[in-house]
Motif scaffolding. Structure first.
Motif, PDB file in Angstrom:
ATOM      1  N   GLY A  63     -19.574  56.571 -20.256  1.00 48.93           N
ATOM      2  CA  GLY A  63     -18.481  57.474 -19.868  1.00 48.93           C
ATOM      3  C   GLY A  63     -17.942  57.120 -18.491  1.00 48.93           C
ATOM      4  N   VAL A  64     -16.792  57.701 -18.140  1.00 48.78           N
ATOM      5  CA  VAL A  64     -16.166  57.354 -16.860  1.00 48.78           C
ATOM      6  C   VAL A  64     -16.444  58.405 -15.788  1.00 48.78           C
ATOM      7  CG1 VAL A  64     -14.347  55.965 -17.974  1.00 48.78           C
ATOM      8  CG2 VAL A  64     -13.908  58.384 -17.476  1.00 48.78           C
ATOM      9  N   GLY A  65     -17.265  59.406 -16.124  1.00 44.46           N
ATOM     10  CA  GLY A  65     -17.740  60.374 -15.123  1.00 44.46           C
ATOM     11  C   GLY A  65     -16.627  61.113 -14.396  1.00 44.46           C
ATOM     12  N   GLY A  66     -15.608  61.529 -15.107  1.00 44.69           N
ATOM     13  CA  GLY A  66     -14.556  62.349 -14.484  1.00 44.69           C
ATOM     14  C   GLY A  66     -13.520  61.540 -13.710  1.00 44.69           C
ATOM     15  N   ASP A  67     -13.611  60.210 -13.752  1.00 40.97           N
ATOM     16  CA  ASP A  67     -12.637  59.376 -13.032  1.00 40.97           C
ATOM     17  C   ASP A  67     -11.460  59.104 -13.975  1.00 40.97           C
ATOM     18  OD1 ASP A  67     -11.169  57.314 -11.911  1.00 40.97           O
ATOM     19  OD2 ASP A  67     -12.921  56.230 -11.175  1.00 40.97           O
ATOM     20  N   ASN A  68     -10.376  59.832 -13.812  1.00 42.82           N
ATOM     21  CA  ASN A  68      -9.325  59.697 -14.832  1.00 42.82           C
ATOM     22  C   ASN A  68      -8.481  58.436 -14.657  1.00 42.82           C
ATOM     23  OD1 ASN A  68      -7.436  60.583 -12.943  1.00 42.82           O
ATOM     24  ND2 ASN A  68      -6.538  62.115 -14.316  1.00 42.82           N
ATOM     25  N   GLU A  69      -8.522  57.839 -13.450  1.00 43.60           N
ATOM     26  CA  GLU A  69      -7.834  56.539 -13.315  1.00 43.60           C
ATOM     27  C   GLU A  69      -8.589  55.487 -14.116  1.00 43.60           C
ATOM     28  OE1 GLU A  69      -7.024  55.681  -9.215  1.00 43.60           O
ATOM     29  OE2 GLU A  69      -6.047  57.621  -8.979  1.00 43.60           O
ATOM     30  N   GLY A  71     -10.412  56.195 -16.681  1.00 39.88           N
ATOM     31  CA  GLY A  71     -10.141  56.572 -18.080  1.00 39.88           C
ATOM     32  C   GLY A  71      -8.861  55.923 -18.583  1.00 39.88           C
ATOM     33  N   ALA A  72      -7.832  55.921 -17.729  1.00 38.13           N
ATOM     34  CA  ALA A  72      -6.559  55.299 -18.112  1.00 38.13           C
ATOM     35  C   ALA A  72      -6.736  53.785 -18.241  1.00 38.13           C
ATOM     36  CB  ALA A  72      -5.487  55.623 -17.074  1.00 38.13           C
ATOM     37  N   GLU A  73      -7.477  53.211 -17.293  1.00 34.64           N
ATOM     38  CA  GLU A  73      -7.680  51.748 -17.308  1.00 34.64           C
ATOM     39  C   GLU A  73      -8.392  51.280 -18.566  1.00 34.64           C
ATOM     40  OE1 GLU A  73      -8.390  51.343 -12.721  1.00 34.64           O
ATOM     41  OE2 GLU A  73      -9.763  50.028 -13.826  1.00 34.64           O
ATOM     42  N   VAL A  74      -9.478  51.980 -18.922  1.00 36.10           N
ATOM     43  CA  VAL A  74     -10.247  51.503 -20.082  1.00 36.10           C
ATOM     44  C   VAL A  74      -9.457  51.709 -21.386  1.00 36.10           C
ATOM     45  CG1 VAL A  74     -12.510  51.698 -18.973  1.00 36.10           C
ATOM     46  CG2 VAL A  74     -11.679  53.599 -20.357  1.00 36.10           C
ATOM     47  N   MET A  75      -8.638  52.755 -21.431  1.00 40.35           N
ATOM     48  CA  MET A  75      -7.800  52.933 -22.632  1.00 40.35           C
ATOM     49  C   MET A  75      -6.769  51.797 -22.705  1.00 40.35           C
ATOM     50  SD  MET A  75      -7.028  54.617 -25.363  1.00 40.35           S
ATOM     51  CE  MET A  75      -7.513  56.340 -25.419  1.00 40.35           C
ATOM     52  N   GLN A  76      -6.198  51.461 -21.543  1.00 40.39           N
ATOM     53  CA  GLN A  76      -5.197  50.385 -21.525  1.00 40.39           C
ATOM     54  C   GLN A  76      -5.823  49.064 -21.943  1.00 40.39           C
ATOM     55  OE1 GLN A  76      -1.700  51.126 -20.426  1.00 40.39           O
ATOM     56  NE2 GLN A  76      -1.758  49.460 -21.907  1.00 40.39           N
TER      57      GLN A  76
END
Ligand SMILES: Nc1nc2c(ncn2[C@@H]2O[C@H](COP(=O)(O)OP(=O)(O)OP(=O)(O)O)[C@@H](O)[C@H]2O)c(=O)[nH]1
Length: 377
Positions: A63-69, A71-76
């Protein structure tokens, strides 16, 4: 409305599951497929959906531990894999894709807007988001994440239906109990909305195996009415209430109007959302007990209450002894609850940036003035 659901992050996966299960239990069959995406392996295990694990190279399934930037990077970076999974599910029959996510965490908050943008780039179908706002008692990081995510999502998706996690929290509920109850409420609202777009011959119309008499069940809200209500874009909310009904439609004029009142005033996913650009009222129940006069009265009441001249209305035949009112509100960004939330998010952002309280309050007030928010959406 033949729909494909994509749950992103933990909340997204759980709510997509609740929606698929509701659709199945009711025999609606509007949910054609559902997929869960996460960067945390453990959160995908146990979900009764097909799953895609993203960001494995970076976060190794933790998981990305609440880091939404992040989160965006891994989705991209894993967008190709996700889109390939979805290409088998989105076909010529698909009428809408719903991207479901909690906006306060990392994976859903960052990933959902990226995915909505990719979907819009490739497919010619409406892409709607179902975005869950954190409750007031959740920490500053959650509020700040949700504020950022909401702005991006409102731009990328055709419309974002908002669910406020504080909307129905019962005092004394544990967080887990609270979530299960909230998810059930979300499923009933969004699930009924999806069914509202389904042609009558595609729905079993039965609860507990009963069937509605198809000769009486005539007037059905169709998909285009849902799409047109959400056409204004920006933010949307959905209200719901149900009440016991008499068998005879003539006795139910007031039942339809009072249930609709309850749906809008106390049953919305975003409390206080009453001004809207467009709305759709769906009255569900046995066709012989649904009062046309009641539906028309309730529709014009919604018109007055929301100040919108674009209020559609219709009924949905369902074999139940209740009358249910579902009110979809499109274009609710000027509602006080959104303003309050955006102020909270801006303050939280400043807090996480380490600014003084005075500066934070001033920035919060400056950054989210009404007109500025309008520009954002
Ligand atoms: N309604 C609802 N909200 C939930 C649920 N689970 C978590 N949330 C909310 O979602 C937000 C957190 O998002 P999560 O989905 O847990 O986080 P994530 O997207 O998986 O991101 P990371 O855990 O950071 O990788 C919080 O605001 C929670 O209150 C749920 O089952 N239902």
């Amino acid at each position: 409305m033949k729909s494909v659901l994509v749950g992103v992050g933990q909340a997204g996966g759980k709510v997509a599951t609740a929606l698929a299960e509701y659709d199945d239990e009711m025999g609606f069959r509007a949910v054609r497929d559902a997929l869960a995406i996460n960067s945390a392996k453990a959160d995908l295990q146990g979900l009764p959906l097909d799953t895609v694990l993203i960001g494995q190279d970076v976060v190794k399934g933790h998981g990305v531990g609440g880091d939404n930037e992040l989160g965006a990077e891994v989705m991209q970076s894993d967008a190709d894999e996700v889109m390939t999974e979805l290409s088998d599910r989105i076909d010529s029959e698909t009428e809408a894709v719903f991207v479901v996510a909690g906006l306060g965490g990392g994976t859903g908050s960052g990933g959902a807007p990226v995915l909505a943008k990719e979907l819009k780039r490739v497919y010619d179908v409406p892409v709607y988001a179902v975005g869950i706002l954190p409750g007031r008692d959740e920490g500053a990081l959650y509020q700040a994440n949700a504020g950022r995510s909401l702005k991006t999502l409102a731009r990328e998706a055709d419309s974002t239906i908002l669910i406020d996690n504080d909307a129905w929290r019962e005092s004394g509920d544990s967080v887990a109990e609270g979530m299960a109850a909230i998810n059930e409420r979300i499923a009933r609202r969004i699930g009924l909305l999806l069914a509202a777009g389904e042609p009558i011959e595609d729905r079993s119309l039965g609860l507990g195996g009963e069937c509605v008499d198809r000769d009486v069940a005539q007037s059905v809200v169709d998909t285009s009415e849902v799409i047109n209500t959400l056409r204004t874009g920006g933010l949307a909310a959905v209200g719901y209430a149900e009440s016991p009904a008499s068998e005879d439609a003539d006795d139910n004029v007031n039942v339809v109007t009072s249930t609709t009142r309850q749906a809008l005033l106390t049953g919305t996913s975003l409390p206080d959302a009453s001004t809207a650009d467009a709305a759709l009222l769906v009255a569900a129940g046995r066709p012989e007990s649904l009062s046309r006069k009641g539906v028309e009265r309730a529709r014009s009441w919604v018109e007055e209450e929301t100040g919108s001249m674009a209020v559609r209305g219709g009924d949905l035949p369902l074999a139940t002894d209740q009358i249910a009112s579902l009110v979809l509100l499109g274009g609710v960004e000027r509602s006080p609850r959104i303003q309050e939330f955006m102020n909270r998010a801006a303050e939280a952002q400043a807090e996480t940036d380490g600014r003084s309280e005075g500066e934070r309050k001033r920035d919060a007030a400056d950054a989210f003035q009404n007109d500025e928010l309008d520009d954002l959406l």
